[in-house]
Design a protein around this motif. Structure first.
Motif, short mmCIF file in Angstrom:
data_model
loop_
_atom_site.label_atom_id
_atom_site.label_comp_id
_atom_site.label_asym_id
_atom_site.label_seq_id
_atom_site.Cartn_x
_atom_site.Cartn_y
_atom_site.Cartn_z
N UNK A 282 34.50 39.04 41.44
CA UNK A 282 35.15 38.36 40.31
C UNK A 282 34.39 37.09 39.99
N UNK A 283 34.41 36.71 38.71
CA UNK A 283 33.79 35.46 38.29
C UNK A 283 34.64 34.79 37.23
N UNK A 284 34.48 33.47 37.13
CA UNK A 284 35.18 32.69 36.10
C UNK A 284 34.71 33.17 34.74
N UNK A 285 35.64 33.39 33.83
CA UNK A 285 35.29 33.84 32.48
C UNK A 285 35.66 32.82 31.41
N UNK A 286 36.87 32.25 31.50
CA UNK A 286 37.34 31.35 30.45
C UNK A 286 38.61 30.64 30.92
N UNK A 287 39.13 29.77 30.09
CA UNK A 287 40.43 29.16 30.36
C UNK A 287 41.27 29.27 29.11
N UNK B 94 44.35 45.75 44.94
CA UNK B 94 44.39 47.03 44.22
C UNK B 94 43.80 46.89 42.80
N UNK B 95 44.11 45.79 42.13
CA UNK B 95 43.61 45.58 40.76
C UNK B 95 42.09 45.42 40.74
N UNK B 96 41.55 44.71 41.74
CA UNK B 96 40.09 44.53 41.81
C UNK B 96 39.41 45.87 42.05
N UNK B 97 39.91 46.63 43.01
CA UNK B 97 39.32 47.94 43.32
C UNK B 97 39.42 48.86 42.10
N UNK B 98 40.55 48.84 41.42
CA UNK B 98 40.74 49.67 40.23
C UNK B 98 39.75 49.28 39.13
N UNK B 99 39.55 47.99 38.93
CA UNK B 99 38.60 47.52 37.90
C UNK B 99 37.18 47.96 38.24
N UNK B 100 36.83 47.91 39.52
CA UNK B 100 35.49 48.34 39.95
C UNK B 100 35.34 49.84 39.73
N UNK B 101 36.34 50.62 40.12
CA UNK B 101 36.29 52.08 39.92
C UNK B 101 36.13 52.41 38.44
N UNK B 102 36.91 51.76 37.60
CA UNK B 102 36.84 52.01 36.16
C UNK B 102 35.46 51.66 35.61
N UNK C 294 39.72 34.91 35.23
CA UNK C 294 38.60 35.54 35.93
C UNK C 294 38.52 37.01 35.53
N UNK C 295 37.32 37.54 35.60
CA UNK C 295 37.10 38.94 35.30
C UNK C 295 36.04 39.50 36.22
N UNK C 296 35.77 40.77 36.05
CA UNK C 296 34.80 41.46 36.88
C UNK C 296 33.40 40.89 36.66
N UNK C 297 32.71 40.60 37.75
CA UNK C 297 31.32 40.15 37.69
C UNK C 297 30.46 41.42 37.59
#
Length: 142
Positions: A71-76, A37-45, A89-92
């Motif tokens: 999704x892709x690696x962003x930082x640690x 749900x969070x991934x789909x929501x991030x894509x919609x936004x 990870x964040x949206x690619x």
């Protein structure tokens, strides 16, 4: 490193670093926190923010497929009581832009009008107005 103590510099409480909190606020999270749900929501936004034509067929994808694709690696950042390093990870954005075409001006206008209609509908329900009254949306300024 020993256990993090409450009030330690660079830490929010005893569960995450200040930078980890900032990463959460900018839309990054550990992979374990990314739900379908969070991934789909991030894509919609993202599509809404950048006028991309969202395609609901991605909603049939599994969480693993969505994560692998979008999704892709962003930082640690340091997290937890023992300040372990955790990958965030964040949206690619390139993947989203590649899979969702830009909307034309007519599509953007149509989307914005639908958004206004939904907002008016929600406000009327919130105000306790009957559906029988109906809503009339006037164009232009008064």
């Amino acid at each position: 490193m020993g256990a993090v103590s409450y009030g330690q510099a660079g830490y929010v409480g005893t569960s995450m670093s200040v930078r980890a909190r900032a990463a959460y606020e900018s839309g990054e999270m550990p992979m374990s926190k990314w739900t379908r749900k969070a991934i789909i929501s991030a894509i919609k936004d993202y599509c809404d923010d950048f006028d991309l034509a969202y395609d609901s067929k991605i909603e049939s994808m599994t969480r693993a497929q969505l994560a692998d694709t979008y999704l892709e690696y962003k930082s640690w950042h340091h997290t937890g009581r023992f300040a372990r390093g955790t990958e965030f990870f964040g949206l690619d954005e390139d993947a989203v832009c590649a899979d969702f075409p830009e909307m034309g001006p007519d599509q953007v206008t149509g989307r914005d009008e639908i958004g206004i209609d939904e907002l008016l509908e929600a406000k009327s329900v919130e105000a306790g107005l009957s559906e029988e009254v109906g809503l009339v949306r006037e164009s232009g300024c008064r």
